[in-house]
Design a protein around this motif. Structure first.
Motif, PDB file in Angstrom:
ATOM      1  N   ARG A  33     -37.007 -42.221 -37.957  1.00 30.70           N
ATOM      2  CA  ARG A  33     -37.335 -41.260 -39.059  1.00 30.70           C
ATOM      3  C   ARG A  33     -38.592 -42.127 -39.915  1.00 30.70           C
ATOM      4  O   ARG A  33     -39.384 -41.551 -40.161  1.00 30.70           O
ATOM      5  CB  ARG A  33     -36.240 -40.896 -40.095  1.00 30.70           C
ATOM      6  N   ARG A  43     -28.484 -37.582 -32.916  1.00 33.12           N
ATOM      7  CA  ARG A  43     -29.407 -37.439 -34.045  1.00 33.12           C
ATOM      8  C   ARG A  43     -30.428 -38.708 -34.241  1.00 33.12           C
ATOM      9  O   ARG A  43     -30.087 -39.852 -34.248  1.00 33.12           O
ATOM     10  CB  ARG A  43     -28.774 -37.061 -35.436  1.00 33.12           C
ATOM     11  N   GLU A  46     -38.839 -31.804 -39.269  1.00 36.82           N
ATOM     12  CA  GLU A  46     -38.651 -32.362 -40.750  1.00 36.82           C
ATOM     13  C   GLU A  46     -39.923 -32.576 -41.617  1.00 36.82           C
ATOM     14  O   GLU A  46     -39.843 -32.451 -42.713  1.00 36.82           O
ATOM     15  CB  GLU A  46     -37.817 -33.503 -40.563  1.00 36.82           C
ATOM     16  N   PHE A  70     -38.125 -34.702 -34.928  1.00 32.73           N
ATOM     17  CA  PHE A  70     -38.230 -35.075 -36.483  1.00 32.73           C
ATOM     18  C   PHE A  70     -39.745 -34.506 -37.111  1.00 32.73           C
ATOM     19  O   PHE A  70     -39.896 -34.055 -38.123  1.00 32.73           O
ATOM     20  CB  PHE A  70     -37.936 -36.437 -36.721  1.00 32.73           C
TER      21      PHE A  70
END
Length: 234
Positions: free
Chosen positions: A95, A89, A138, A134
């Motif tokens: 991020r 992850r 996301e 990501f």
């Protein structure tokens, strides 16, 4: 028991607590000082980066009005510099770096390419792949995206991205301010002509990543020291 004898145990307990209270207050003050220093140094690095880059960049970067009233093309490339990422992850630092890259885009750009840079340094999945997933899943990024997933150092991040920068009018190397400054120095060493197209990343916001900023500053200063020692930046 007399009032005097009752007061003595209370005074003794108060005396025993006082060093603990002082120690706790001292620890709180130390932590607050470290966090404040991280904010100040990070903001200073961001201001210095912006001042240096905006000195030569903005007049060239802004699209100019053409003879028909339309604007000329402004092609930008945003290189997001990866961070060591063990496991399956994406970690919090990567991020955040994706967010820095996305918010560093120029709304006036006619084309914008996102380059995720970083190999599988600490795990089976490359940093670039973590960040690309990501950004897509996301953050809803649907634009052009390229993975540079062979590099294991910041120097290699920049060197391997060079072919993707050739036609860019605007180049951003996205990370925390001191890391961006080091990467920009590498680009100046490798390709001064491309470094002239650099624009600052939006890598510093007050209160953001506040617990990590002191570490970013320490790692950033040490990284710059080593790069200067090795002759990779001036």
């Amino acid at each position: 028991m007399s009032p005097v004898s009752q007061a003595r145990p209370r005074d003794a307990r108060r005396d025993r607590r006082s060093p603990l209270v002082l120690a706790a207050l001292g620890s709180i003050g130390l932590v607050a000082g470290v966090l404040a220093a991280g904010e100040v140094l990070s903001a200073r690095a961001a201001r210095a980066e912006r001042a240096q880059l905006e000195g030569s960049y903005p007049d060239r970067a802004r699209p100019e009005e053409g003879p028909t009233g339309g604007s000329e093309s402004l092609r930008e490339v945003i290189v997001v510099l990866g961070y060591g990422n063990p496991g399956q992850r994406i970690n919090a630092v990567n991020r955040w770096r994706v967010d820095v890259g996305l918010r560093s885009r120029d709304p006036q750009a006619t084309s914008s390419l996102l380059v995720m840079a970083g190999g599988a340094v600490h795990g089976e999945v490359s940093e670039a792949e973590h960040m690309a997933r990501f950004a897509r899943s996301e953050r809803g990024y649907a634009g052009p995206l390229v993975l540079e997933d062979e590099s294991v150092t910041t120097w290699e991040n920049v060197r391997n991205a060079l072919p993707l920068l050739e036609d860019a009018d605007r180049i951003v190397l996205a990370s925390d301010p001191l890391h961006s400054v080091r990467a920009e120095g590498f680009l100046r060493t490798l390709r001064p002509d491309l470094a002239a197209r650099l624009a600052p990343a939006e890598g510093n916001r007050l209160g953001e990543q506040i617990l990590r900023k002191p570490a970013f500053v320490v790692m950033g200063l040490e990284g710059l020291r080593r790069a200067r020692r090795d002759g990779l930046v001036s």
